[in-house]
Enzyme design. Structure first.
Site, PDB file in Angstrom:
ATOM      1  N   ASP A 163     -55.297  56.494 -53.994  1.00 43.09           N
ATOM      2  CA  ASP A 163     -53.900  56.835 -54.302  1.00 43.09           C
ATOM      3  C   ASP A 163     -53.196  57.419 -53.081  1.00 43.09           C
ATOM      4  OD1 ASP A 163     -52.763  56.378 -56.840  1.00 43.09           O
ATOM      5  OD2 ASP A 163     -54.030  57.914 -57.762  1.00 43.09           O
ATOM      6  N   GLN A 215     -55.774  59.331 -63.113  1.00 39.29           N
ATOM      7  CA  GLN A 215     -54.444  58.987 -63.623  1.00 39.29           C
ATOM      8  C   GLN A 215     -53.644  60.267 -63.913  1.00 39.29           C
ATOM      9  OE1 GLN A 215     -53.253  55.861 -63.737  1.00 39.29           O
ATOM     10  NE2 GLN A 215     -51.287  56.519 -64.516  1.00 39.29           N
ATOM     11  N   LYS A 257     -54.739  48.387 -64.633  1.00 42.76           N
ATOM     12  CA  LYS A 257     -55.528  48.545 -63.403  1.00 42.76           C
ATOM     13  C   LYS A 257     -56.887  47.881 -63.561  1.00 42.76           C
ATOM     14  CE  LYS A 257     -53.018  52.588 -61.897  1.00 42.76           C
ATOM     15  NZ  LYS A 257     -52.754  54.018 -62.039  1.00 42.76           N
TER      16      LYS A 257
END
Ligand code: GUN
Length: 282
Positions: free
Chosen positions: A120, A97, A53
């Site tokens: 997200d 995460q 990422k």
């Protein structure tokens, strides 16, 4: 012979577009889209994802920060970091995460992220927006699948779409995006009776169950488009999807490989959401 859907190439194509848009955005607004990624503990798979990422952010010209917190981080400290990033002007997207270590409450953290920075699309506010088809942030993996279908010229309207797997991250939002694209959607899961009878109806089959080589040729209709979201490690160390590629490929009209199919698209969609978040700030 099926068309092999090249996620790596399509992903690169979209990243080039994002890079150009980012340069124009920075020129116009005088700042860069900024992403903060939080990782707690030492999960090796998560460490690889986070590294990728960060690299992807650098490639398209974003500002990014990675926070690596120790395994024994306290909930209140994680919450405090999220609060701090919510208020940080340089940061437009926040990603925690998953999975988190067991002692931490995932839902509590996700609820705490400012929905306007929730790249997200995991916050219940954004999940609700996806449900009603009015979304600013796309759920990354399902959005990646939609982009693959679009750029392969697969028409979804009126098609029978079968999704295997009902996770909050992939299966459920995937079903919603296909529905909003006018597919007729069936969502299958571990308690589905006669799964093969369902999957054999599919014009478009999306598989996200996390079981190596689970879908075999006898479960697939001739000419179906098969999208494999799985990412499993075989005993010999090789990466494989949820679809038995060798047997299914001759039956399908188009299919994604693993690796090089859906995988690269997820981060690309995260970049897209971060740019959207930076634009929303204006
Ligand atoms: N872990 C596995 N996939 C994801 C994802 O898409 N987002 C986050 N935050 N964690 C993940």
């Amino acid at each position: 012979m099926a068309t092999i859907i090249d996620g790596k190439r399509i992903s690169q194509e979209i990243r080039e577009e994002i890079k150009a848009e980012t340069a124009a955005f920075a020129q116009e607004n005088g700042y860069l889209p900024g992403l903060a990624v939080i990782i707690v503990g030492e999960n090796p798979a998560s460490q690889v994802y986070v590294r990728n990422k960060k690299k992807a952010c650098e490639e398209v010209g974003f500002y990014s920060r990675v926070y690596e917190l120790p395994e024994d981080t306290k909930q209140e400290d994680l919450n405090a970091l999220v609060d701090q990033l919510n208020a940080d002007e340089q940061i437009h997207g926040i990603l925690v995460q998953l999975p988190l270590p067991k002692h931490l409450d995932e839902n509590e953290v996700l609820l705490r992220i400012d929905p306007g920075k929730d790249v997200d699309a995991f916050h219940p506010y954004n999940v609700g927006k996806i449900m009603i088809g009015d979304y600013s942030f796309l759920p990354c993996t399902p959005a990646g699948v939609m982009a693959l279908l679009e750029r392969t010229g697969v028409d979804i309207a009126g098609k029978k779409c079968v999704v295997i797997g009902r996770s909050n991250i992939v299966g459920k939002p995937m079903a919603m995006l296909l529905l909003h694209a006018n597919g007729t959607v069936t969502l299958c899961h571990s308690r589905t009776k006669d799964l093969a009878a369902e999957t054999r109806q599919a014009d478009i089959l999306v598989v996200a169950i996390g079981k190596a080589d689970f879908v075999t040729a006898d479960m697939v209709k001739e000419g179906a488009v098969v999208i494999d979201v799985g990412m499993n490690r075989r005993a010999d160390g090789k990466l494989t999807g949820d679809v038995d590629f060798a047997s299914v490929e001759p039956v399908a009209s188009a299919i994604t490989p693993v690796p090089g199919g859906v995988g690269p698209m997820t981060i690309t969609m995260l970049l897209k959401n971060t740019l959207t978040a930076a634009r929303m700030k204006n």
